[in-house]
Design a protein around this motif. Sequence first.
Motif, short mmCIF file in Angstrom:
data_model
loop_
_atom_site.label_atom_id
_atom_site.label_comp_id
_atom_site.label_asym_id
_atom_site.label_seq_id
_atom_site.Cartn_x
_atom_site.Cartn_y
_atom_site.Cartn_z
N VAL A 1 152.60 -64.47 58.23
CA VAL A 1 152.40 -63.33 57.80
C VAL A 1 151.53 -63.03 56.37
CG1 VAL A 1 153.59 -60.85 57.05
CG2 VAL A 1 154.80 -62.48 58.65
N GLN A 2 150.37 -62.31 56.78
CA GLN A 2 149.30 -62.04 55.53
C GLN A 2 149.38 -60.71 55.45
OE1 GLN A 2 145.77 -63.83 56.84
NE2 GLN A 2 146.67 -65.83 56.63
N LEU A 3 149.50 -60.28 54.16
CA LEU A 3 149.01 -59.05 53.51
C LEU A 3 147.54 -58.59 53.33
CD1 LEU A 3 151.95 -59.43 52.42
CD2 LEU A 3 151.51 -58.02 50.43
N PHE A 4 147.20 -57.57 54.08
CA PHE A 4 145.81 -57.14 53.70
C PHE A 4 145.77 -56.58 52.46
CE2 PHE A 4 142.25 -54.03 53.96
CZ PHE A 4 141.20 -55.03 54.66
N GLU A 5 144.68 -56.79 51.62
CA GLU A 5 144.59 -56.18 50.50
C GLU A 5 143.05 -55.57 50.49
OE1 GLU A 5 146.47 -56.48 48.03
OE2 GLU A 5 147.48 -58.41 48.47
N GLY A 6 143.06 -54.34 49.87
CA GLY A 6 141.81 -53.71 49.85
C GLY A 6 141.64 -52.15 50.64
N LEU A 7 142.81 -51.73 50.97
CA LEU A 7 143.17 -50.45 51.59
C LEU A 7 142.56 -49.04 50.81
CD1 LEU A 7 146.10 -50.29 53.73
CD2 LEU A 7 143.88 -50.90 54.61
N ALA A 8 142.72 -49.44 49.39
CA ALA A 8 142.21 -48.42 48.40
C ALA A 8 140.79 -48.37 48.29
CB ALA A 8 142.66 -48.69 46.98
N GLU A 9 140.16 -49.31 48.70
CA GLU A 9 138.39 -49.32 48.62
C GLU A 9 137.73 -48.59 49.85
OE1 GLU A 9 140.25 -52.25 47.73
OE2 GLU A 9 140.23 -51.22 45.68
N ILE A 10 138.61 -48.37 50.91
CA ILE A 10 138.08 -47.93 52.17
C ILE A 10 137.77 -46.57 52.02
CG2 ILE A 10 138.21 -47.75 54.70
CD1 ILE A 10 140.27 -50.19 54.38
N PRO A 11 136.34 -46.15 52.25
CA PRO A 11 136.42 -44.61 52.25
C PRO A 11 137.03 -43.79 53.38
CG PRO A 11 134.34 -45.56 52.99
CD PRO A 11 135.35 -46.93 52.56
N PHE A 12 137.23 -42.42 53.09
CA PHE A 12 137.78 -41.82 54.26
C PHE A 12 137.04 -41.86 55.44
CE2 PHE A 12 140.08 -39.59 50.58
CZ PHE A 12 141.27 -39.67 51.30
N TYR A 13 137.69 -41.77 56.56
CA TYR A 13 136.91 -42.04 57.69
C TYR A 13 135.87 -40.80 57.97
CZ TYR A 13 135.43 -42.82 62.43
OH TYR A 13 134.58 -42.82 63.47
N ASN A 14 134.69 -41.00 58.46
CA ASN A 14 133.67 -40.34 58.57
C ASN A 14 132.60 -40.79 59.58
OD1 ASN A 14 131.21 -38.87 58.47
ND2 ASN A 14 131.33 -38.39 56.12
N GLU A 15 132.63 -39.98 60.79
CA GLU A 15 132.04 -40.43 61.89
C GLU A 15 130.42 -40.83 61.36
OE1 GLU A 15 131.99 -39.94 66.64
OE2 GLU A 15 132.78 -38.19 65.26
N ASP A 16 129.74 -40.08 60.43
CA ASP A 16 128.52 -40.18 60.25
C ASP A 16 128.16 -41.54 59.69
OD1 ASP A 16 127.95 -37.54 60.88
OD2 ASP A 16 128.20 -36.76 58.93
N ILE A 17 129.19 -42.21 58.74
CA ILE A 17 129.13 -43.39 58.34
C ILE A 17 129.42 -44.56 59.02
CG2 ILE A 17 128.94 -42.79 55.98
CD1 ILE A 17 131.54 -43.83 55.72
N ASP A 18 130.14 -44.39 60.28
CA ASP A 18 130.62 -45.23 61.35
C ASP A 18 129.73 -45.28 62.19
OD1 ASP A 18 132.26 -47.07 62.58
OD2 ASP A 18 133.55 -45.62 63.19
N VAL A 19 128.34 -45.73 61.91
CA VAL A 19 127.41 -46.21 62.79
C VAL A 19 126.92 -47.45 62.75
CG1 VAL A 19 126.81 -43.83 63.44
CG2 VAL A 19 125.84 -45.12 61.52
#
Length: 186
Positions: free
Chosen positions: A35-53
């Motif tokens: 089991v590993q903890l993922f670190e960094g959820l706070a740094e992920i920008p809000f989902y925006n399809e315009d930048i998901d390319v």
Amino acid sequence: MSVRILALVGSLRAGSHNRQLAEAAVKLAPEGADVQLFEGLAEIPFYNEDIDVEGSVPATAVRLREAVGSADALLLFTPEYNGTIPAVLKNAIDWLSRPYGAGALTAKPVAVVGTAFGQYGGVWAQDETRKSLGVAGAQVLEDVKLSIAGSLTRFAETHPADDTEVAAQLAEVVARVHGQAAGQSA
């Protein structure tokens, strides 16, 4: 072969009881489970399809997708904010749901657990999280549940790993997620 279980924590607070619960899951993992903890959820920008390319996806979102893609299963720890799922966890699910039908969550075994101050232990947030995960294509383990009520008083002076009842219940949750993931890869 070790089963990789990635833990996502929906609270960003350093002293979060849900983070402590996730830390306990790391310690309580059965043999053959990592089991590993993922670190960094706070740094992920809000989902925006315009930048998901291609070529524009933020590195933090790529890292999340890769971590989930290489995991055999997920274990999400959610507090309850105003009766529902925290934005940071919902945002992670949104990033992981894309591309539609082929996101990192697709067919991935996922369990949702957590603790909250209220008398029901955050069940509304957990239910909303399961719903969102199901819509996103995850294989939600509906029968693997753990809601711990009264977190502020229960864990005021005791880490969840040191609470015998919670440790036993959490160990069972991790074992069941491990068993589900191991069964899928067999």
